[in-house]
Design a protein around this motif. Structure first.
Motif, PDB file in Angstrom:
ATOM      1  N   UNK A   1     -10.761  20.269 -13.867  1.00 54.85           N
ATOM      2  CA  UNK A   1     -10.001  19.596 -12.811  1.00 54.85           C
ATOM      3  C   UNK A   1     -10.765  19.668 -11.503  1.00 54.85           C
ATOM      4  N   UNK A   2     -10.916  18.526 -10.852  1.00 50.32           N
ATOM      5  CA  UNK A   2     -11.464  18.467  -9.507  1.00 50.32           C
ATOM      6  C   UNK A   2     -10.362  18.176  -8.517  1.00 50.32           C
ATOM      7  N   UNK A   3     -10.294  18.946  -7.448  1.00 47.13           N
ATOM      8  CA  UNK A   3      -9.204  18.828  -6.477  1.00 47.13           C
ATOM      9  C   UNK A   3      -9.767  18.484  -5.105  1.00 47.13           C
ATOM     10  N   UNK A   4      -9.135  17.527  -4.433  1.00 49.45           N
ATOM     11  CA  UNK A   4      -9.482  17.210  -3.052  1.00 49.45           C
ATOM     12  C   UNK A   4      -8.184  17.101  -2.265  1.00 49.45           C
ATOM     13  N   UNK A   5      -8.163  17.680  -1.079  1.00 53.62           N
ATOM     14  CA  UNK A   5      -6.971  17.610  -0.235  1.00 53.62           C
ATOM     15  C   UNK A   5      -6.973  16.310   0.555  1.00 53.62           C
ATOM     16  N   UNK A   6      -5.782  15.799   0.829  1.00 56.34           N
ATOM     17  CA  UNK A   6      -5.610  14.565   1.601  1.00 56.34           C
ATOM     18  C   UNK A   6      -5.089  14.933   2.974  1.00 56.34           C
ATOM     19  N   UNK A   7      -5.903  14.760   3.993  1.00 57.52           N
ATOM     20  CA  UNK A   7      -5.485  15.097   5.350  1.00 57.52           C
ATOM     21  C   UNK A   7      -6.199  14.181   6.350  1.00 57.52           C
ATOM     22  N   UNK A   8      -5.465  13.778   7.381  1.00 60.28           N
ATOM     23  CA  UNK A   8      -6.093  13.059   8.488  1.00 60.28           C
ATOM     24  C   UNK A   8      -6.411  11.609   8.187  1.00 60.28           C
ATOM     25  N   UNK A   9      -7.251  11.029   9.029  1.00 57.91           N
ATOM     26  CA  UNK A   9      -7.508   9.589   8.988  1.00 57.91           C
ATOM     27  C   UNK A   9      -8.875   9.240   8.426  1.00 57.91           C
ATOM     28  N   UNK A  10      -9.679  10.206   8.015  1.00 56.12           N
ATOM     29  CA  UNK A  10     -11.042   9.925   7.576  1.00 56.12           C
ATOM     30  C   UNK A  10     -11.123   9.522   6.106  1.00 56.12           C
ATOM     31  N   UNK A  11     -10.090   9.835   5.313  1.00 56.89           N
ATOM     32  CA  UNK A  11     -10.150   9.588   3.884  1.00 56.89           C
ATOM     33  C   UNK A  11      -9.896   8.121   3.562  1.00 56.89           C
ATOM     34  N   UNK A  12     -10.586   7.622   2.543  1.00 55.58           N
ATOM     35  CA  UNK A  12     -10.323   6.294   1.979  1.00 55.58           C
ATOM     36  C   UNK A  12     -10.039   6.470   0.501  1.00 55.58           C
ATOM     37  N   UNK A  13      -9.516   5.429  -0.131  1.00 56.22           N
ATOM     38  CA  UNK A  13      -9.231   5.496  -1.553  1.00 56.22           C
ATOM     39  C   UNK A  13     -10.510   5.804  -2.332  1.00 56.22           C
ATOM     40  N   UNK A  14     -11.565   5.087  -2.002  1.00 60.24           N
ATOM     41  CA  UNK A  14     -12.821   5.258  -2.739  1.00 60.24           C
ATOM     42  C   UNK A  14     -13.415   6.653  -2.533  1.00 60.24           C
ATOM     43  N   UNK A  15     -13.463   7.115  -1.271  1.00 59.76           N
ATOM     44  CA  UNK A  15     -14.069   8.423  -1.006  1.00 59.76           C
ATOM     45  C   UNK A  15     -13.249   9.549  -1.620  1.00 59.76           C
ATOM     46  N   UNK A  16     -11.929   9.410  -1.616  1.00 60.77           N
ATOM     47  CA  UNK A  16     -11.072  10.446  -2.190  1.00 60.77           C
ATOM     48  C   UNK A  16     -11.310  10.578  -3.689  1.00 60.77           C
ATOM     49  N   UNK A  17     -11.345   9.442  -4.392  1.00 57.20           N
ATOM     50  CA  UNK A  17     -11.602   9.479  -5.826  1.00 57.20           C
ATOM     51  C   UNK A  17     -12.998  10.030  -6.117  1.00 57.20           C
ATOM     52  N   UNK A  18     -13.958   9.642  -5.309  1.00 56.00           N
ATOM     53  CA  UNK A  18     -15.335  10.093  -5.513  1.00 56.00           C
ATOM     54  C   UNK A  18     -15.438  11.609  -5.332  1.00 56.00           C
ATOM     55  N   UNK A  19     -14.777  12.140  -4.310  1.00 54.80           N
ATOM     56  CA  UNK A  19     -14.822  13.583  -4.059  1.00 54.80           C
ATOM     57  C   UNK A  19     -14.118  14.365  -5.170  1.00 54.80           C
ATOM     58  N   UNK A  20     -12.971  13.852  -5.636  1.00 55.02           N
ATOM     59  CA  UNK A  20     -12.252  14.527  -6.722  1.00 55.02           C
ATOM     60  C   UNK A  20     -13.082  14.518  -8.000  1.00 55.02           C
ATOM     61  N   UNK A  21     -13.757  13.388  -8.255  1.00 53.68           N
ATOM     62  CA  UNK A  21     -14.608  13.279  -9.440  1.00 53.68           C
ATOM     63  C   UNK A  21     -15.767  14.282  -9.353  1.00 53.68           C
TER      64      UNK A  21
ATOM     65  N   UNK B   1     -16.733  17.661 -11.844  1.00 58.35           N
ATOM     66  CA  UNK B   1     -18.002  18.030 -12.470  1.00 58.35           C
ATOM     67  C   UNK B   1     -18.414  19.450 -12.083  1.00 58.35           C
ATOM     68  N   UNK B   2     -18.003  19.895 -10.887  1.00 57.49           N
ATOM     69  CA  UNK B   2     -18.251  21.289 -10.508  1.00 57.49           C
ATOM     70  C   UNK B   2     -17.462  22.229 -11.417  1.00 57.49           C
ATOM     71  N   UNK B   3     -16.230  21.812 -11.774  1.00 64.84           N
ATOM     72  CA  UNK B   3     -15.416  22.623 -12.679  1.00 64.84           C
ATOM     73  C   UNK B   3     -16.059  22.699 -14.058  1.00 64.84           C
ATOM     74  N   UNK B   4     -16.629  21.588 -14.528  1.00 64.95           N
ATOM     75  CA  UNK B   4     -17.309  21.594 -15.826  1.00 64.95           C
ATOM     76  C   UNK B   4     -18.547  22.498 -15.772  1.00 64.95           C
ATOM     77  N   UNK B   5     -19.276  22.416 -14.664  1.00 64.79           N
ATOM     78  CA  UNK B   5     -20.474  23.243 -14.530  1.00 64.79           C
ATOM     79  C   UNK B   5     -20.127  24.727 -14.465  1.00 64.79           C
ATOM     80  N   UNK B   6     -18.905  25.033 -14.016  1.00 66.03           N
ATOM     81  CA  UNK B   6     -18.483  26.431 -13.895  1.00 66.03           C
ATOM     82  C   UNK B   6     -17.987  26.993 -15.222  1.00 66.03           C
ATOM     83  N   UNK B   7     -18.062  26.204 -16.282  1.00 66.89           N
ATOM     84  CA  UNK B   7     -17.662  26.713 -17.592  1.00 66.89           C
ATOM     85  C   UNK B   7     -16.479  26.005 -18.205  1.00 66.89           C
ATOM     86  N   UNK B   8     -15.947  24.959 -17.526  1.00 66.16           N
ATOM     87  CA  UNK B   8     -14.814  24.173 -18.037  1.00 66.16           C
ATOM     88  C   UNK B   8     -13.534  25.012 -18.090  1.00 66.16           C
TER      89      UNK B   8
END
Length: 695
Positions: A393-413, A417-424
């Motif tokens: 699971x990749x988690x990103x917090x939603x706060x403020x005015x800087x986030x967009x739909x595309x950037x939020x999905x990209x960061x969560x994705x 992958x960091x979670x998978x690299x950490x051993x799943x």
């Protein structure tokens, strides 16, 4: 003969003959509201059964007397309105004849219609009964209305149904005989407010159209495309007004629209919202977060070994697994949150932005992520196939005015992958700072659980002394001894233990250990009278089985409960007073005593304290630190001592480090102390030596 007041043309005989043969009656009356005719032609007798003389005699019969009472106000209002607007009037109303028969009259008139004296109302009365009957007959029996597929209904101004065609019978289930006379709003309306809005709009505008949900006779709902039209037999506010309702059944169309919507915005396999639906809700969540400054989170979930199951067991098994995963994910979130399927084995959880800070949003996301990891770790039974999967699971917090739909999905994705690299089978936050903080917290929580299993926790005991320097008891203080021998103090880990719930297990261990040590003291004459104070967390004390658990410890250790003192915090007393008081009373009967710890830092009232079976107040060390230099702290300490004295409670001060502090306490009336002035917390063996040495 005509009234002499009437204008007399050259052919008076012809005029008299004309008036006698008119299919109605000509009249003249003063515009004073008394409805007494100055003149009325012979035709009035055929209309009313009363002779002209009955109306023109003084005192005579007023024409208003023959109008049915229900229609009089309407007639007067219509005439007054027409005259105020300087126009003629035409009114349809009912009268009661001399023989008791009810007839419909159509009246047309105006001021000086016939050229008579100024200020006279003049007009013509005609029998309208047959036309009214024909109108009703046309409405109720016209074959083309009955053959219409649509429901056609007529109702009066009181909502009473007067016409109900075969289409209405088919659509709603009631026959015309059953429906006539019933109120439309009572028979069909599912939502009264919708009916009232349609009714009011029709009266004001003359028509209304829209969708209404009606109730069938069998209780089922039907959605209709409905048109309401206001009908009247004339221009005035006459008694003939009706509302014609034409309704078309659009239930199937609405059902098809709902199906099309689900096809467009929901995943056909799992019935979860699809990518398009998620993107729309995510866009709304980001806009809401920017507007309200509230924070939420997005979780990108990817099944770790789905491809192996799908390839080895077949696509049918893979589909069943995805459906089962979808149901488990739905049970891990709140009702307001969203679980969506992006495609394949990728799912997304949208946690709505309702938290006041990024930290709180991250905490909520961690809770949900932990539930998801645990939920998907349990085996799945798919028919005869038993299989297991894990999730990254990749988690990103939603706060403020800087986030967009595309950037939020990209960061969560990326975080996934960091979670998978950490051993799943785990989760990771995208924000480096948040990730580091929550990684450290998660690691500490794991270490605490391992410490319990490996018996790394120990208790040290800080002596409590009276005014003579005699040891009267000790407070059991928790320590965590690491494998390398280093000691960690509660301030470094107790908050995580509280938030994670591990504090309940740690607290149980601490009580067992402390009671076993107290039982040991009670077997030695020099220490038999000592008391043991043990801190109990709010979370542990409010556990339903706390009192029973403590009884088990008493039985196991053989300790005398009278030597045990439980230290409770003010926050516990305030937040769950009823449960706290009940548990305290239960344990008090077993001889356990109670100390209110950190007193003065909360908001306990005198009334609250008096209702609890307390034995002691404990002055918090934060007040003692500056008691000699801060007048406010000094005043608070004196007040606590005075309050304890007035309630008959012992008062003990912790954090006593100097002789000046001790003298201040003694002068104020406090004679029980605990602190570095006397001794630090000691191991069990060293405490026994210390206590026996002072004895």
């Amino acid at each position: 003969m005509p009234d002499p007041a009437m204008p007399e043309p050259a052919g008076a005989l012809s005029l008299s003959l004309l008036l006698r043969n008119l299919p109605g009656a000509v009249y003249r009356c003063h515009n004073d509201g008394d409805w007494h005719f100055e003149f009325v032609s012979d035709g009035v007798e055929k209309l009313t059964g009363y002779s002209p003389a009955a109306f023109t005699a003084r005192p005579g019969l007023a024409f208003g007397d023959v109008i049915v009472p229900e229609d009089r106000a309407m007639v007067q209002g219509a005439v007054a309105l027409a005259l105020a607007q300087g126009r003629s009037y035409q009114i349809t109303y009912r009268i009661r004849t001399a023989g008791g028969e009810q007839r419909w009259i159509c009246e047309q008139g105006a001021l000086n219609l016939l050229g008579g004296p100024p200020g006279m109302l003049e007009g013509f009365l005609s029998d309208f009964t047959r036309l009214k009957q024909a109108d009703q007959l046309v409405l109720e029996q016209a074959s083309f209305l009955q053959r219409a597929r649509d429901a056609i209904i007529a109702m009066d101004m009181q909502s009473c149904i007067s016409y109900w065609n075969h289409g209405a019978e088919r659509l709603y289930g009631w026959s015309a005989q059953e429906a006539r006379g019933k109120r439309f709003c009572d028979l069909l309306s599912d939502r009264r407010e919708s009916y009232q809005e349609a009714f009011a709009h029709t009266l004001h505008e003359g028509e209304w159209s829209g969708e209404l949900t009606h109730m069938r006779r069998d209780g089922s709902a039907v959605v209709t495309d409905t048109r309401w039209t206001l009908l009247a037999a004339d221009d005035a506010l006459g008694a003939g007004q009706k509302i014609l309702v034409i309704g078309t059944d659009i239930s199937e169309r609405k059902l098809n629209e709902a199906r099309i919507f689900r096809l467009a915005f929901f995943d056909h396999l799992t019935d979860l919202p699809n990518r398009a639906n998620l993107l729309d809700h995510l866009r709304r969540a980001l806009l809401g977060s920017a507007r309200t400054r509230k924070c939420g989170a997005l979780m990108f979930c990817d099944l770790d070994n789905f491809k192996f199951i799908n390839d080895s067991q077949g696509h049918a098994a893979g589909d069943l697994l995805l459906q089962a995963v979808a149901r488990r994910l739905e049970h891990c979130v709140r009702e307001a949150d969203m679980v969506a399927r992006l495609g394949g084995d990728e799912f997304v959880v949208l946690i709505q932005p309702v938290e006041d800070s990024r930290d709180l949003a991250a905490g909520q996301a961690e809770t949900v992520a932990g539930k998801v990891v645990a939920a998907l770790a349990a085996p799945f039974q798919l028919g005869e196939l038993n299989c297991s999967v894990s999730v990254s699971i990749g988690v990103v917090t939603l706060c403020g005015t800087q986030d967009t739909v595309e950037s939020t999905l990209r960061q969560a994705d990326a975080a996934m992958y960091q979670a998978k690299a950490a051993g799943r089978n785990t989760f990771r936050f995208h924000d480096p700072a948040v990730q580091a903080a929550w990684s450290a917290r998660a690691e500490l929580e794991r270490d605490l659980r391992r410490a319990l299993q490996r018996h790394e926790f120990v208790l040290h005991y800080q002596p409590q002394l009276d005014r003579t320097g005699r040891v009267i008891g000790a407070e059991a203080l928790l320590r965590w001894r690491l494998p390398d021998g280093q000691l960690r103090y509660p301030g470094e880990f107790i908050r995580v233990a509280e938030e994670s719930g591990i504090i309940v297990e740690i607290g149980s261990w601490a009580l067992r250990t402390a009671c076993a040590e107290l039982a040991r003291w009670q077997r030695v004459p020099e220490t038999a009278a000592l008391s043991m104070s043990v801190n109990v967390s709010a979370r542990q004390f409010t556990e339903p089985g706390f009192a029973a658990m403590l009884e088990g410890i008493f039985a196991y250790t053989g300790v005398q409960p009278s030597g045990l003192k439980l230290e409770l915090t003010e926050s516990l007393v305030i937040t769950d007073f009823t449960h706290t008081a009940h548990t305290m009373a239960t344990l008090k009967r077993r001889g356990v005593s109670f100390s209110l710890d950190d007193f003065g830092t909360g908001y306990s009232s005198l009334a609250t304290l008096r209702k609890l079976p307390l034995d002691q107040l404990k002055i918090d060390h934060s007040f003692m630190r500056d008691v000699l230099t801060d007048q406010n702290d000094a005043s608070i300490v004196r007040s606590i001592i005075a309050l304890g004295d007035s309630l008959g409670l012992q008062v003990i001060a912790e954090g006593v480090e100097t002789t000046g502090q001790r003298k201040f306490l003694a002068d104020a009336g406090c004679h029980m102390y605990q602190g570095y002035l006397y001794q630090r917390a000691l191991s069990a063996e060293h405490f026994m030596q210390y206590a026996r040495g002072l004895h």
